[in-house]
Scaffold this motif. Sequence first.
Motif, PDB file in Angstrom:
ATOM      1  N   ASP A   1     -19.407  21.300  -3.789  1.00 41.96           N
ATOM      2  CA  ASP A   1     -18.872  21.963  -2.863  1.00 41.96           C
ATOM      3  C   ASP A   1     -18.235  23.442  -3.424  1.00 41.96           C
ATOM      4  N   ILE A   2     -18.720  24.509  -3.124  1.00 44.39           N
ATOM      5  CA  ILE A   2     -18.345  25.655  -3.639  1.00 44.39           C
ATOM      6  C   ILE A   2     -17.722  26.653  -2.786  1.00 44.39           C
ATOM      7  N   ASP A   3     -16.357  27.042  -3.064  1.00 43.22           N
ATOM      8  CA  ASP A   3     -15.610  27.874  -2.143  1.00 43.22           C
ATOM      9  C   ASP A   3     -16.281  29.301  -2.560  1.00 43.22           C
ATOM     10  N   LEU A   4     -16.802  29.928  -1.864  1.00 44.59           N
ATOM     11  CA  LEU A   4     -17.380  31.502  -2.254  1.00 44.59           C
ATOM     12  C   LEU A   4     -16.206  32.506  -2.039  1.00 44.59           C
ATOM     13  N   ASP A   5     -15.232  32.382  -1.608  1.00 43.02           N
ATOM     14  CA  ASP A   5     -14.077  33.139  -1.824  1.00 43.02           C
ATOM     15  C   ASP A   5     -13.504  33.289  -2.850  1.00 43.02           C
ATOM     16  N   THR A   6     -12.986  31.992  -3.711  1.00 42.38           N
ATOM     17  CA  THR A   6     -12.276  31.826  -4.743  1.00 42.38           C
ATOM     18  C   THR A   6     -13.134  31.235  -5.872  1.00 42.38           C
ATOM     19  N   GLN A   7     -14.640  31.106  -5.591  1.00 46.99           N
ATOM     20  CA  GLN A   7     -15.366  30.678  -6.760  1.00 46.99           C
ATOM     21  C   GLN A   7     -15.119  29.200  -7.412  1.00 46.99           C
ATOM     22  N   GLU A   8     -14.103  28.468  -6.605  1.00 46.12           N
ATOM     23  CA  GLU A   8     -13.668  27.401  -7.081  1.00 46.12           C
ATOM     24  C   GLU A   8     -14.735  26.355  -6.625  1.00 46.12           C
ATOM     25  N   VAL A   9     -14.886  25.220  -7.570  1.00 40.17           N
ATOM     26  CA  VAL A   9     -16.021  24.023  -7.107  1.00 40.17           C
ATOM     27  C   VAL A   9     -15.291  22.620  -7.119  1.00 40.17           C
ATOM     28  N   PHE A  10     -16.185  22.159  -5.990  1.00 40.95           N
ATOM     29  CA  PHE A  10     -15.328  20.590  -6.089  1.00 40.95           C
ATOM     30  C   PHE A  10     -16.699  19.867  -6.346  1.00 40.95           C
ATOM     31  N   LEU A  11     -16.618  18.579  -7.331  1.00 41.11           N
ATOM     32  CA  LEU A  11     -17.599  17.740  -7.805  1.00 41.11           C
ATOM     33  C   LEU A  11     -17.150  16.474  -7.553  1.00 41.11           C
ATOM     34  N   SER A  12     -17.943  15.843  -6.915  1.00 43.58           N
ATOM     35  CA  SER A  12     -17.685  14.197  -6.577  1.00 43.58           C
ATOM     36  C   SER A  12     -17.731  13.444  -7.866  1.00 43.58           C
ATOM     37  N   SER A  13     -17.113  12.169  -7.798  1.00 47.13           N
ATOM     38  CA  SER A  13     -17.250  11.345  -8.937  1.00 47.13           C
ATOM     39  C   SER A  13     -18.841  11.080  -9.205  1.00 47.13           C
TER      40      SER A  13
ATOM     41  N   GLU B   1     -13.374  16.090 -15.531  1.00 46.36           N
ATOM     42  CA  GLU B   1     -13.640  16.529 -16.786  1.00 46.36           C
ATOM     43  C   GLU B   1     -14.479  18.023 -16.580  1.00 46.36           C
ATOM     44  N   LEU B   2     -15.228  18.075 -15.641  1.00 44.29           N
ATOM     45  CA  LEU B   2     -16.042  19.345 -15.596  1.00 44.29           C
ATOM     46  C   LEU B   2     -15.132  20.441 -15.047  1.00 44.29           C
ATOM     47  N   PRO B   3     -15.768  21.692 -15.188  1.00 46.31           N
ATOM     48  CA  PRO B   3     -15.132  22.803 -14.961  1.00 46.31           C
ATOM     49  C   PRO B   3     -14.838  22.948 -13.378  1.00 46.31           C
ATOM     50  N   THR B   4     -13.860  23.552 -12.934  1.00 49.71           N
ATOM     51  CA  THR B   4     -13.658  23.679 -11.474  1.00 49.71           C
ATOM     52  C   THR B   4     -13.838  25.071 -10.724  1.00 49.71           C
ATOM     53  N   THR B   5     -14.608  25.758 -11.723  1.00 50.90           N
ATOM     54  CA  THR B   5     -14.815  27.176 -11.157  1.00 50.90           C
ATOM     55  C   THR B   5     -16.663  27.468 -11.355  1.00 50.90           C
ATOM     56  N   ILE B   6     -17.191  28.133 -10.577  1.00 49.01           N
ATOM     57  CA  ILE B   6     -18.740  28.119 -10.712  1.00 49.01           C
ATOM     58  C   ILE B   6     -19.131  28.798 -11.678  1.00 49.01           C
ATOM     59  N   ASN B   7     -18.468  29.781 -12.540  1.00 54.30           N
ATOM     60  CA  ASN B   7     -18.981  30.725 -13.386  1.00 54.30           C
ATOM     61  C   ASN B   7     -18.931  29.583 -14.625  1.00 54.30           C
ATOM     62  N   SER B   8     -17.648  29.159 -14.801  1.00 57.25           N
ATOM     63  CA  SER B   8     -17.497  28.168 -16.148  1.00 57.25           C
ATOM     64  C   SER B   8     -18.666  26.995 -15.999  1.00 57.25           C
ATOM     65  N   TYR B   9     -18.911  26.285 -14.800  1.00 58.54           N
ATOM     66  CA  TYR B   9     -20.008  25.421 -14.840  1.00 58.54           C
ATOM     67  C   TYR B   9     -21.392  25.734 -15.054  1.00 58.54           C
ATOM     68  N   MET B  10     -21.557  27.366 -14.829  1.00 57.72           N
ATOM     69  CA  MET B  10     -22.910  27.610 -15.142  1.00 57.72           C
ATOM     70  C   MET B  10     -23.434  27.655 -16.386  1.00 57.72           C
ATOM     71  N   GLU B  11     -22.216  27.532 -17.636  1.00 61.29           N
ATOM     72  CA  GLU B  11     -22.469  27.399 -18.758  1.00 61.29           C
ATOM     73  C   GLU B  11     -23.263  26.067 -19.192  1.00 61.29           C
ATOM     74  N   PHE B  12     -23.129  25.029 -18.138  1.00 64.06           N
ATOM     75  CA  PHE B  12     -23.927  23.762 -18.558  1.00 64.06           C
ATOM     76  C   PHE B  12     -25.328  23.791 -18.294  1.00 64.06           C
ATOM     77  N   ILE B  13     -25.579  24.835 -17.486  1.00 62.69           N
ATOM     78  CA  ILE B  13     -27.251  25.067 -17.256  1.00 62.69           C
ATOM     79  C   ILE B  13     -28.048  25.413 -18.384  1.00 62.69           C
ATOM     80  N   HIS B  14     -29.071  24.788 -18.586  1.00 61.26           N
ATOM     81  CA  HIS B  14     -30.108  25.420 -19.557  1.00 61.26           C
ATOM     82  C   HIS B  14     -30.381  26.882 -19.514  1.00 61.26           C
TER      83      HIS B  14
ATOM     84  N   THR C   1     -21.168  36.091   7.360  1.00 58.71           N
ATOM     85  CA  THR C   1     -20.866  35.789   6.123  1.00 58.71           C
ATOM     86  C   THR C   1     -20.499  34.415   5.818  1.00 58.71           C
ATOM     87  N   SER C   2     -21.362  33.598   4.887  1.00 56.84           N
ATOM     88  CA  SER C   2     -20.716  32.270   4.401  1.00 56.84           C
ATOM     89  C   SER C   2     -19.658  32.247   3.634  1.00 56.84           C
ATOM     90  N   HIS C   3     -18.622  31.363   3.700  1.00 54.36           N
ATOM     91  CA  HIS C   3     -17.650  31.136   2.980  1.00 54.36           C
ATOM     92  C   HIS C   3     -17.580  30.219   1.962  1.00 54.36           C
TER      93      HIS C   3
END
Length: 636
Positions: free
Chosen positions: A286-298, A310-323, A374-376
Motif C-alpha cells: 500500500d503506497i501513500d502517493l502524497d507522502t511516498q510512504e509504503v506499507f508492506l504486509s508480513s 525490515e524492508l524500507p518504508t518509502t517507495i524510493n528506498s524500496y525501488m533499490e531492491f528491484i533489479h 487525482t489518486s492519493h
Amino acid sequence: MYEVKLKNHYQQTEPSLHFILKHIPIAIAVYDKDLRYIAISDRYLQYFNLKERDIIGKHHYDIFPELADKLRDIHMRCLSGATEKNNEDFFEKPDGSIIYSRWECSPWYRADGEIGGIITYTEDITEEKVAQDELKKREQLLSKIFEILPVGLWIADSNSKLLSGNKKGVEIWGAEPHVDVKEYGIFKARRLPLGKEITPDDWALAHTVKEGTTVVDEMLEIEAFDGKKKTILNYTAPVLDDQNKIQGAIIVNQEITDLKQIESDLLKSQERLSLAMEAAEYGLWDIDLDTQEVFLSSQFHRIQGYEPGELPTTINSYMEFIHPDDKAAVYNTVCRSVSGLKPFHIDFRIKHKSGEYIWVSSRGKPIDIDADGTSHRIIGAQADLTPRIKAEEAMLYAKLTTDNSNRIMGEVMKNISHELRTPLTSVLGFSDILLNKESHNLTEEQKKYIVNIYEGGQRLLSTVEKVLDFSKYSSIGMEQLSLKPIRIREIVSDTVDLLKLNASKKGLQIDTNVSSDFPTILADEYKLTEILYNLLENSIKFTDNQGKIKIEAELKGDRVLFSVFDNGIGIAEEDIGKIFDPFIQIDGSITRKYGGTGIGLALAKRFVELHGGNIWVESEPGKGSTFRFDIPIILK
C-alpha cells in the motif's frame, strides 16, 4: 418664603429625621396633600440627579412633568388612604439611560389622624435587574447546550441523587430515573473489558460524590431500560463550591455501540482477507502517493526473506531492491496506472535477503481518487513466482538492531492515524484485485469468501469514513532539533499553565523560580516544552493531595540546569536505574493507582540527549523526588 419655612421647620424640629434622611440608603420623598416636597433623603437627590437643586416646597409634577400622567391616579389613591407598590418599575433618565426601581407609595398621617400627604420609598434595582437578565440568558444558553449535546449528560446532587438528564442521555438509557445511590440497583451494567457486574455502591457516580474523584473513559456494557444492550464510555466529575466542598456531580455517557461493532466486523474482515491472501500466497502493499510512504504486509516481507519491518518504508528506498534491468519498466507501469487510473500487472525481479534475485508478480490499482481525478493511494498484491520460501528462513535473520526497532516504532506510530481507514480500504481494494478475472490462483471457495468480504466492506466504508473524519494526526520528527531563540522564563511559565488544571484538581501548587533576566538561548522549543511537561506531569501524578511541586532553572557554567522538585511518593533506590526505560512501570500496583504508559520519562530523556544534555533523578521513598537535567548553553 413658604419653601424656606418648611425647610427650616424640618431641620430644626426633626434633627433625628434629618440625620436618617441624609444617610439612609433608600430614596425617600415626603409630600404634603398638594404633592409639594416636605422632606427628601440624600439618596433621592442622588438617584434622580437632583443633587444641585433645592426642591423643598416645589410640586412633584413640576420636577418630573413627564411622570404626571403615569403617577396621578396612584397619588390620588394614596391620598385617599391606599398603599401602592411596584417591585419592578423603570423610567428613562434625561440622558437616555434606563434605570429599574422597586417603590412603594403610602399616606402619612398628622397627629389628629388626618392624612397629611404621601411618602414614597424608591430602591434602585438596576444592577439586580441586569444581573437577573444576564443569569436568565446564561440559563437559557446552558439549557440549549444541555439539550443539543451529542452525548448523554446527567446532573446529580450532593447525595448522589440523579436530578435530570438531557435528551441524548435519556435516549441512551431509555429512561430518566431520578434515584439516589440506594436505588442504583435498577441500573444493570458490566465494566469492560473484564465484564464484572457493577454493584450499586461501586458506580463511578457513587465514588465521585463520596470521594471527590474524577472518572474518565470507563467502558461499560449496559442493559438500557428499553431492553437494549449498549456499550458506552462513562465519565463522572465532582462539582465543587468555593470551599472545595462537593455540591454534586456531572455524568457524561458516550455511546460507542456502533463503533465497537465496526471494530469487530473489521477484525473479522481482516482475518478472512488474511486467510484468503495467505492461501493464495499473496503479499499486500500500500503506497501513500502524497507522502511516498509504503506499507508492506508480513507475507510481502516473507516473499523476499525479510521479517516484518525490515524492508524500507518509502517507495524510493524500496525501488533499490528491484533489479536494475527492471526498474524502468516497473516505474513506467506504475506511473501509467496512476495517471490513467487503471489497474496494472507486471512481472519483475526483486532482490531477496539472501542476495539473490527472485521473480515476483505484482498487481495493483489506484484508489482514494478525489473530485479532480487525482489518486492519493495505490494498493496491490505481490506473489512469489519462484518456489524459494523454505522452512529455515526464520533462522536466517538476526535480531532487529536497536536503531531499526526505534524506526519500526516510529513507523507504527505514524500508521496509527490510518488504523481503521487503511485496513478497510485495503480490504475493498485487495478484494477487488483478487476478483479480477486475471487472478487464476483462487479456488471457487476462496472467490466466494472474497465476494462476501467485498460486499461487507462496502457496507462498512461509509460509516467508518464518518467516524475517521473527526480524527487527524500530525507527526513531529523526533530525531532532529529545530533550534530557535528561547526565553526560558516564558517556556517554564507556559508549561506550568498547561498543567495548572491537573495540579489544582489535587490541590497542588506549582512554584517557579526563574530569574527575570535569564539570557535567551537557542533550543528546540517543542522538545524542551515536552521535557518540562513530562517531568511536571510525573510529579503531579505521584504527589498526593496538598503536596508541593517546584520548578527552577539556573545557569551552571556553560550549561542550563533545570530542576523539578516534589514531595510525592518517591522512588526506591533499586528502581532509579530503570525509571527512564520506555514502557517500564516500576510497580504494577502504582500503575493501577496512578495510571500512565511509561514513555513520558523515556521521551524526556531522549529529547535531553538530543540537546547534548544529561538527565538524572534523586529520590527517597516517602520523601519525594527531584528530577534534574542540563543542556549546553547556545546563546542567541
